[in-house]
Motif scaffolding. Sequence first.
Motif, PDB file in Angstrom:
ATOM      1  N   SER A 129     -12.048  36.354 -10.828  1.00  0.00           N
ATOM      2  CA  SER A 129     -11.249  35.233 -11.316  1.00  0.00           C
ATOM      3  C   SER A 129     -11.233  35.225 -12.845  1.00  0.00           C
ATOM      4  CB  SER A 129     -11.810  33.920 -10.768  1.00  0.00           C
ATOM      5  OG  SER A 129     -10.970  32.849 -11.089  1.00  0.00           O
ATOM      6  N   GLU A 130     -12.353  35.549 -13.445  1.00  0.00           N
ATOM      7  CA  GLU A 130     -12.441  35.615 -14.908  1.00  0.00           C
ATOM      8  C   GLU A 130     -11.547  36.745 -15.441  1.00  0.00           C
ATOM      9  OE1 GLU A 130     -15.940  36.451 -18.130  1.00  0.00           O
ATOM     10  OE2 GLU A 130     -16.460  35.176 -16.417  1.00  0.00           O
ATOM     11  N   CYS A 131     -11.559  37.882 -14.773  1.00  0.00           N
ATOM     12  CA  CYS A 131     -10.690  39.006 -15.165  1.00  0.00           C
ATOM     13  C   CYS A 131      -9.222  38.608 -15.086  1.00  0.00           C
ATOM     14  CB  CYS A 131     -10.942  40.214 -14.258  1.00  0.00           C
ATOM     15  SG  CYS A 131     -12.547  41.000 -14.457  1.00  0.00           S
ATOM     16  N   LEU A 132      -8.875  37.902 -14.022  1.00  0.00           N
ATOM     17  CA  LEU A 132      -7.497  37.454 -13.844  1.00  0.00           C
ATOM     18  C   LEU A 132      -7.117  36.463 -14.941  1.00  0.00           C
ATOM     19  CD1 LEU A 132      -5.037  37.736 -11.978  1.00  0.00           C
ATOM     20  CD2 LEU A 132      -5.972  35.896 -10.569  1.00  0.00           C
ATOM     21  N   GLY A 133      -8.038  35.566 -15.285  1.00  0.00           N
ATOM     22  CA  GLY A 133      -7.791  34.602 -16.348  1.00  0.00           C
ATOM     23  C   GLY A 133      -7.600  35.271 -17.707  1.00  0.00           C
ATOM     24  N   THR A 134      -8.401  36.307 -17.977  1.00  0.00           N
ATOM     25  CA  THR A 134      -8.268  37.047 -19.237  1.00  0.00           C
ATOM     26  C   THR A 134      -6.921  37.758 -19.303  1.00  0.00           C
ATOM     27  OG1 THR A 134     -10.662  37.366 -19.357  1.00  0.00           O
ATOM     28  CG2 THR A 134      -9.293  38.858 -20.667  1.00  0.00           C
ATOM     29  N   ALA A 135      -6.527  38.369 -18.179  1.00  0.00           N
ATOM     30  CA  ALA A 135      -5.221  39.043 -18.128  1.00  0.00           C
ATOM     31  C   ALA A 135      -4.086  38.037 -18.325  1.00  0.00           C
ATOM     32  CB  ALA A 135      -5.060  39.778 -16.793  1.00  0.00           C
ATOM     33  N   LEU A 136      -4.251  36.846 -17.761  1.00  0.00           N
ATOM     34  CA  LEU A 136      -3.242  35.795 -17.937  1.00  0.00           C
ATOM     35  C   LEU A 136      -3.098  35.432 -19.411  1.00  0.00           C
ATOM     36  CD1 LEU A 136      -1.282  33.603 -16.941  1.00  0.00           C
ATOM     37  CD2 LEU A 136      -3.280  32.132 -16.532  1.00  0.00           C
ATOM     38  N   GLU A 137      -4.212  35.269 -20.111  1.00  0.00           N
ATOM     39  CA  GLU A 137      -4.173  34.933 -21.536  1.00  0.00           C
ATOM     40  C   GLU A 137      -3.418  36.007 -22.319  1.00  0.00           C
ATOM     41  OE1 GLU A 137      -8.112  34.212 -23.020  1.00  0.00           O
ATOM     42  OE2 GLU A 137      -8.530  32.714 -21.469  1.00  0.00           O
ATOM     43  N   GLN A 138      -3.672  37.269 -21.995  1.00  0.00           N
ATOM     44  CA  GLN A 138      -2.986  38.369 -22.681  1.00  0.00           C
ATOM     45  C   GLN A 138      -1.487  38.360 -22.365  1.00  0.00           C
ATOM     46  OE1 GLN A 138      -5.241  41.732 -21.294  1.00  0.00           O
ATOM     47  NE2 GLN A 138      -6.927  41.372 -22.723  1.00  0.00           N
ATOM     48  N   ALA A 139      -1.154  38.126 -21.103  1.00  0.00           N
ATOM     49  CA  ALA A 139       0.259  38.093 -20.708  1.00  0.00           C
ATOM     50  C   ALA A 139       0.983  36.931 -21.370  1.00  0.00           C
ATOM     51  CB  ALA A 139       0.384  38.008 -19.186  1.00  0.00           C
ATOM     52  N   MET A 140       0.291  35.818 -21.550  1.00  0.00           N
ATOM     53  CA  MET A 140       0.896  34.634 -22.189  1.00  0.00           C
ATOM     54  C   MET A 140       1.330  34.951 -23.624  1.00  0.00           C
ATOM     55  SD  MET A 140       0.839  31.788 -20.211  1.00  0.00           S
ATOM     56  CE  MET A 140       0.674  30.383 -21.298  1.00  0.00           C
ATOM     57  N   GLN A 141       0.606  35.847 -24.277  1.00  0.00           N
ATOM     58  CA  GLN A 141       0.905  36.191 -25.670  1.00  0.00           C
ATOM     59  C   GLN A 141       2.103  37.131 -25.791  1.00  0.00           C
ATOM     60  OE1 GLN A 141      -2.779  37.726 -27.228  1.00  0.00           O
ATOM     61  NE2 GLN A 141      -3.879  35.802 -26.865  1.00  0.00           N
ATOM     62  N   THR A 142       2.325  37.948 -24.778  1.00  0.00           N
ATOM     63  CA  THR A 142       3.407  38.942 -24.867  1.00  0.00           C
ATOM     64  C   THR A 142       4.688  38.512 -24.155  1.00  0.00           C
ATOM     65  OG1 THR A 142       2.539  40.102 -22.922  1.00  0.00           O
ATOM     66  CG2 THR A 142       1.781  40.866 -25.078  1.00  0.00           C
ATOM     67  N   CYS A 143       4.568  37.643 -23.163  1.00  0.00           N
ATOM     68  CA  CYS A 143       5.749  37.199 -22.405  1.00  0.00           C
ATOM     69  C   CYS A 143       6.215  35.860 -22.957  1.00  0.00           C
ATOM     70  CB  CYS A 143       5.423  37.077 -20.920  1.00  0.00           C
ATOM     71  SG  CYS A 143       4.981  38.627 -20.147  1.00  0.00           S
ATOM     72  N   LEU A 144       7.136  35.915 -23.883  1.00  0.00           N
ATOM     73  CA  LEU A 144       7.637  34.690 -24.497  1.00  0.00           C
ATOM     74  C   LEU A 144       8.778  34.135 -23.651  1.00  0.00           C
ATOM     75  CD1 LEU A 144       7.661  35.920 -28.200  1.00  0.00           C
ATOM     76  CD2 LEU A 144       5.866  34.625 -27.022  1.00  0.00           C
ATOM     77  N   MET A 145       8.567  32.916 -23.128  1.00  0.00           N
ATOM     78  CA  MET A 145       9.571  32.291 -22.276  1.00  0.00           C
ATOM     79  C   MET A 145       9.685  30.826 -22.661  1.00  0.00           C
ATOM     80  SD  MET A 145       8.480  33.805 -18.593  1.00  0.00           S
ATOM     81  CE  MET A 145       6.760  33.463 -18.908  1.00  0.00           C
ATOM     82  N   ASP A 146      10.885  30.322 -22.544  1.00  0.00           N
ATOM     83  CA  ASP A 146      11.137  28.922 -22.862  1.00  0.00           C
ATOM     84  C   ASP A 146      10.931  28.080 -21.611  1.00  0.00           C
ATOM     85  OD1 ASP A 146      11.846  26.607 -24.139  1.00  0.00           O
ATOM     86  OD2 ASP A 146      14.004  26.935 -23.919  1.00  0.00           O
ATOM     87  N   MET A 147       9.673  27.768 -21.322  1.00  0.00           N
ATOM     88  CA  MET A 147       9.358  26.907 -20.183  1.00  0.00           C
ATOM     89  C   MET A 147       8.038  26.201 -20.473  1.00  0.00           C
ATOM     90  SD  MET A 147       8.029  29.459 -17.114  1.00  0.00           S
ATOM     91  CE  MET A 147       9.577  30.337 -16.977  1.00  0.00           C
ATOM     92  N   GLU A 148       7.782  25.124 -19.736  1.00  0.00           N
ATOM     93  CA  GLU A 148       6.550  24.372 -19.979  1.00  0.00           C
ATOM     94  C   GLU A 148       5.333  25.244 -19.707  1.00  0.00           C
ATOM     95  OE1 GLU A 148       5.746  21.131 -17.183  1.00  0.00           O
ATOM     96  OE2 GLU A 148       7.476  21.817 -16.026  1.00  0.00           O
ATOM     97  N   LEU A 149       4.250  24.966 -20.417  1.00  0.00           N
ATOM     98  CA  LEU A 149       3.054  25.797 -20.416  1.00  0.00           C
ATOM     99  C   LEU A 149       2.491  26.029 -19.023  1.00  0.00           C
ATOM    100  CD1 LEU A 149       0.877  27.305 -22.039  1.00  0.00           C
ATOM    101  CD2 LEU A 149      -0.341  25.122 -22.236  1.00  0.00           C
ATOM    102  N   GLU A 150       2.322  24.960 -18.244  1.00  0.00           N
ATOM    103  CA  GLU A 150       1.718  25.100 -16.920  1.00  0.00           C
ATOM    104  C   GLU A 150       2.592  25.930 -15.974  1.00  0.00           C
ATOM    105  OE1 GLU A 150      -1.444  23.914 -16.144  1.00  0.00           O
ATOM    106  OE2 GLU A 150      -1.471  23.597 -18.295  1.00  0.00           O
ATOM    107  N   LYS A 151       3.893  25.752 -16.063  1.00  0.00           N
ATOM    108  CA  LYS A 151       4.803  26.543 -15.227  1.00  0.00           C
ATOM    109  C   LYS A 151       4.731  28.009 -15.611  1.00  0.00           C
ATOM    110  CE  LYS A 151       9.600  26.870 -13.652  1.00  0.00           C
ATOM    111  NZ  LYS A 151      10.958  26.293 -13.729  1.00  0.00           N
ATOM    112  N   LYS A 152       4.652  28.274 -16.912  1.00  0.00           N
ATOM    113  CA  LYS A 152       4.541  29.652 -17.388  1.00  0.00           C
ATOM    114  C   LYS A 152       3.251  30.289 -16.873  1.00  0.00           C
ATOM    115  CE  LYS A 152       4.526  32.378 -21.650  1.00  0.00           C
ATOM    116  NZ  LYS A 152       4.614  32.354 -23.122  1.00  0.00           N
ATOM    117  N   LYS A 153       2.155  29.536 -16.921  1.00  0.00           N
ATOM    118  CA  LYS A 153       0.884  30.064 -16.425  1.00  0.00           C
ATOM    119  C   LYS A 153       0.966  30.372 -14.939  1.00  0.00           C
ATOM    120  CE  LYS A 153      -2.371  27.886 -19.637  1.00  0.00           C
ATOM    121  NZ  LYS A 153      -3.475  26.904 -19.766  1.00  0.00           N
ATOM    122  N   LEU A 154       1.534  29.451 -14.168  1.00  0.00           N
ATOM    123  CA  LEU A 154       1.648  29.642 -12.723  1.00  0.00           C
ATOM    124  C   LEU A 154       2.509  30.862 -12.408  1.00  0.00           C
ATOM    125  CD1 LEU A 154       0.998  28.545  -9.886  1.00  0.00           C
ATOM    126  CD2 LEU A 154       3.039  27.099 -10.072  1.00  0.00           C
TER     127      LEU A 154
END
Length: 200
Positions: A129-154
């Motif tokens: 789960s920690e590995c998945l969370g770290t990958a999510l943080e990295q993806a959040m930085q490279t995938c720029l999308m115009d949507m609310e934060l929680e929806k983008k994370k999901l």
Amino acid sequence: MDPQVSNGSVLPNEHITNILVFSFFKNCSNCNFRVELEVLGDELPVPAYLKEECDDELQTDGNRSSHLRLGRPEIRLEADSGSQEEVIQIIAEHLAQIGDEIESKVHPSLVQNLAMQFMNMNLSEAERSECLGTALEQAMQTCLMDMELEKKKLMLILLLAKKVANHKPSLLRDIFRTTVNFINQNLFTYLRNLARNEMD
């Protein structure tokens, strides 16, 4: 997991998230894990009509029947399924459509690294789960999308899981379980609110 969910009742958290992740995987395009998904569907207490759709995906006779299409009136549900399940599926299909559009923005090395971590059988579920969370943080930085934060994370957590399963289909069960747990621990309140808003 409690497969006995009566019509109109509030679904348990894990059941809702199972339906979300399963429906997301089922609605994604360009998947290499259809057979694994069908096997997983037989093991999960997801609605029977979802499993049938998964079977339909595997047919090659051109007679694929779709029970669910976002925004279209021909949504068909079996009598014992609740409207909450329907809403979760619609949300999953919508997120899968977005995922198909932006999946090229997720760097392949990120997916390969995450898949390698999931192949390490010595990792605990918490470490995965920690590995998945770290990958999510990295993806959040490279995938720029115009949507609310929680929806983008999901959306991104689901997309990462799909891409890991696509990269290594044998990891489908593990990435599915970890994704369900991650959403339940970090994003479930948002998911529940999203479903409530759709039902209003």
